[in-house]
Write a protein that holds these residues in place. Sequence first.
Motif, short mmCIF file in Angstrom:
data_model
loop_
_atom_site.label_atom_id
_atom_site.label_comp_id
_atom_site.label_asym_id
_atom_site.label_seq_id
_atom_site.Cartn_x
_atom_site.Cartn_y
_atom_site.Cartn_z
N ASN A 73 3.20 12.15 -1.94
CA ASN A 73 4.30 12.04 -2.88
C ASN A 73 4.88 10.63 -2.96
O ASN A 73 5.44 10.25 -3.99
N ILE A 74 4.77 9.87 -1.87
CA ILE A 74 5.23 8.47 -1.91
C ILE A 74 4.03 7.53 -2.12
O ILE A 74 4.17 6.32 -1.98
N GLN A 75 2.85 8.14 -2.43
CA GLN A 75 1.62 7.40 -2.71
C GLN A 75 1.27 6.44 -1.57
O GLN A 75 0.77 5.34 -1.77
N PHE B 246 -1.10 6.62 0.96
CA PHE B 246 -2.51 6.31 1.18
C PHE B 246 -3.08 5.46 0.05
O PHE B 246 -3.87 4.54 0.27
N GLU B 247 -2.68 5.77 -1.17
CA GLU B 247 -3.18 5.03 -2.32
C GLU B 247 -2.72 3.57 -2.27
O GLU B 247 -3.50 2.65 -2.54
N LYS B 248 -1.47 3.34 -1.91
CA LYS B 248 -0.94 1.98 -1.88
C LYS B 248 -1.57 1.15 -0.76
O LYS B 248 -1.88 -0.02 -0.94
N VAL B 249 -1.75 1.79 0.39
CA VAL B 249 -2.42 1.10 1.49
C VAL B 249 -3.86 0.77 1.11
O VAL B 249 -4.36 -0.33 1.36
N ALA B 250 -4.52 1.74 0.49
CA ALA B 250 -5.91 1.54 0.09
C ALA B 250 -6.05 0.43 -0.94
O ALA B 250 -6.99 -0.37 -0.90
N ARG B 251 -5.11 0.35 -1.89
CA ARG B 251 -5.17 -0.69 -2.92
C ARG B 251 -5.08 -2.08 -2.31
O ARG B 251 -5.77 -3.01 -2.74
N ILE B 252 -4.24 -2.22 -1.30
CA ILE B 252 -4.10 -3.52 -0.62
C ILE B 252 -5.43 -3.93 0.01
O ILE B 252 -5.87 -5.08 -0.09
N ILE B 253 -6.10 -2.94 0.63
CA ILE B 253 -7.38 -3.22 1.29
C ILE B 253 -8.46 -3.53 0.26
O ILE B 253 -9.23 -4.48 0.39
N VAL B 254 -8.51 -2.68 -0.79
CA VAL B 254 -9.57 -2.79 -1.81
C VAL B 254 -9.58 -4.15 -2.49
O VAL B 254 -10.65 -4.72 -2.77
N LYS B 255 -8.41 -4.71 -2.75
CA LYS B 255 -8.33 -5.98 -3.47
C LYS B 255 -8.94 -7.15 -2.72
O LYS B 255 -9.12 -8.24 -3.27
#
Length: 378
Positions: free
Chosen positions: A58-60, A62-71
């Motif tokens: 709900n606070i996103q 995993f997605e936000k942590v993953a985006r930092i890594i992916v970039k």
Amino acid sequence: MKKVLGFFKTNFIFTVAMIIALISCIFVPFDKEYLGYFELNTLSCIFLLLLVIAGFSNIQFFEKVARIIVKRFKNTRSIIMCLIFITYISAIVNANDMSLLTFLPLAYIVLKYTNNLKYLAFTFIMQNIASNLGGMIAPIGNPQNLYIFSFYEISLLEFLKIMAIPTLIALVLIIIVCMFVKKDPLVYDDNVSNQLNVPKAIIYGVLFLITLLVVLRVIPWWIAMIVIVIAMAICDPKCFLMVDYTIPLTFVAFFIFSGNMSRIPGVIGLMEKFVNEHTFITAYISCQFISNVPTAVLLSKFTGNYSHLLVSVNVASLGIIFSSLSGVIALKEYIKASKKENFDKKHGAWYYIGMDTLFNVVGAIILVPLSYLSLLLL
């Protein structure tokens, strides 16, 4: 009526579990012994994990942590490996099904906005495989692990000892497969904010640790249930609506089915002899027909050979697409994405199922016998 039929069609394994449970009740009428079927520690852990993960989602988080890594990655091979291994690592602490529900949508977003949707089926299949084989090493990594760990009261050290070699072999195989992806240049354009709700993330992190303590039998399940339910009700009551209740209810159905089977005289004699002598192969074959969770629940009633049962129901995820719940989840997410992108029929559901079967059969030919040999070294 259409909505009801749609629900049962979407939740295929839950539907099957309920049907076989009800059929078994015909042979064993309801009585007081039914109350002893249920592993409350297992059911509470599953529910609490789902609830806390809903909070993180709900606070996103995993997605936000993953985006930092992916970039941080610049080519197709590195970005796809990143997506696969985020899923792999997440499955160790986040459970394989929850890991897929979190990172399959992220993979779709990343591949879409880098114009690499041609890798979508491959990435989803490998994420599914990674979630199952990565989750092997942890008691909470796969639902069947949680059940076996609790039912047989295995120590954490013993669990790790049993699963170490199969997990290492699986990891090497995943890396080798990923190396076949081309290293095309990558441009990633994402303007989504990565601002995180830190206070809630800390609270959910503490609640997650409490759940782990229940899994490790450090604190009673009922204490964790009271603390976490109250905390989540205060932090974000909507999370209770986000929980997929079909997962714990599927376990309830499996407990009823396996409990009834263990009380039918003809079944007891046949199963005890065959399962005890051939636990590994029986479990693997059973998983291909009724999937790994019900296999773990059912066969545990007839064998004390938990090491063979544990390894087999994990590596059996390499089989037909319905051998695990995660396989169904990945297929559903692929169909959803393919409809959004208007994929042609050649790249629809049957294309995905064909690719998934090929990858899993080849993987099983290598991993299954090596995993069995690893048990001989214990």
